[in-house]
Write a protein that holds these residues in place. Structure first.
Motif: not given
Length: 320
Positions: A92-97, A167-177, A232-243
């Motif tokens: 429901a929301n864009p990535p947090i922090a 896949p798809g838009p990056i959600p606000a947060y993720r959950t981990v076991r 995760v959003a920063d990794t996609a936009e920057f680190w994975n894109a060579g920036k």
């Protein structure tokens, strides 16, 4: 002695959890003996830097050597305020922090510490994503940083990230076991070394404390830890894109890069690429630790990490 406080984050309704440890008889506070930790992408600061594994935490190790030591949780982590979006569906929301926001949170903590101790600067220690946060802050506020420690530093990524959201838009947060956390931890460790890497009971002690830091974790079976996806959003936009997220040439303080050989979260090529880019650091050092992972901080060779960082911190006292 230990003190805890909540620091305003600069936005209405948001506060940051800050913990302090120092010798009980300490009365003089100096920049070269003041340290602030920040965590990485998924887990809070207190269960990494102040978990008494084997009877002592890393914060206690440094404080016992005459330092005034702090940690901070970025918004959405640990005991800091969770933004309202974390109570809603992740989609429901864009990535947090994002890193830019996290660096501002670190700035809020730094300002509170400098004012509290009447000092002008301090040393910053970041782990994983925390290295990007601390380096970003340092490029923006060089006069407030004495020394910079980058433990398992991020840089341009040429291999797949171990943190995925699907896949798809990056959600606000993720959950981990917890079982996912252990699998990620041991990724890249030789089979014959896995059994002896983490001393008995340490993973369970860390996992129990970490999942307990999320008040919502116990409402599901198995328990789920929520983690903001700004990184995760920063990794996609920057680190994975060579920036790069920040310019290493703008770091003008002494820098230590330290990591372990089996780190698959931030592999060796990242620090080896970053190191020569620190062209304006007055001193710089890179230390490679044997038989450890991204999480060597909680493994049998953790003292190798502690000693390498302590040697760098103590050089600040000597004026190097």
């Amino acid at each position: 002695m230990t003190e805890e406080m909540m620091v305003p984050a600069g936005e209405p309704g948001l506060s940051l959890y800050v913990r302090n440890k120092r010798p009980a008889d300490m009365t003089t506070f100096r920049p070269e003996r003041t340290v602030l930790f920040v965590h990485g992408s998924t887990y809070p600061a207190e269960t990494a830097f102040d978990l008494p594994l084997g009877g002592q935490s890393w914060m206690e190790y440094i404080a016992a050597r005459g330092y005034d030591v702090y940690l901070v949780d970025v918004r959405g982590y640990g005991r800091s305020t969770r933004p309202p979006a974390m109570a809603e569906r992740p989609e429901a929301n864009p990535p947090i922090a994002r890193t830019e926001t996290a660096a501002k949170d670190v700035g809020s903590a730094v300002e509170a510490i400098l004012k509290r101790r009447n000092i002008e600067r301090l040393t910053l220690i970041g782990w994983s994503w925390g290295t990007t946060i601390m380096a970003t802050y340092t490029t923006q506020n060089p006069d407030k940083v004495a020394r910079l420690v980058l433990y398992a530093p991020q840089w341009i990524r040429t291999t797949p990230s171990l943190v995925q959201t699907g896949p798809g838009p990056i959600p606000a947060y993720r959950t981990v076991r917890k079982d996912q956390a252990r699998e990620r931890w041991l990724n890249g460790v030789p089979e014959d070394k896995k059994a002896g890497l983490i001393p008995a009971g340490w993973f369970e002690q860390w996992a129990d404390a970490t999942w307990a830091s999320d008040p919502e974790s116990g409402k599901s079976d198995p328990p789920l830890l929520r983690a903001p996806n700004g990184t995760v959003a920063d990794t996609a936009e920057f680190w994975n894109a060579g920036k790069p997220v920040y310019d290493p040439a703008r770091i003008t303080v002494p820098v230590l890069l330290v990591a372990a050989e089996w780190d698959r979260d931030t592999p060796a090529y990242m620090r080896q690429t970053l190191f020569p880019l620190l062209v304006n650091a007055p001193t710089k050092r890179m230390v490679e630790l044997g038989e450890g992972t991204h999480t060597i901080i909680m493994e049998r060779n953790r003292l190798d990490l502690f000693r390498a960082v302590q040697a760098f911190l103590d050089e600040g006292e000597a004026g190097r």
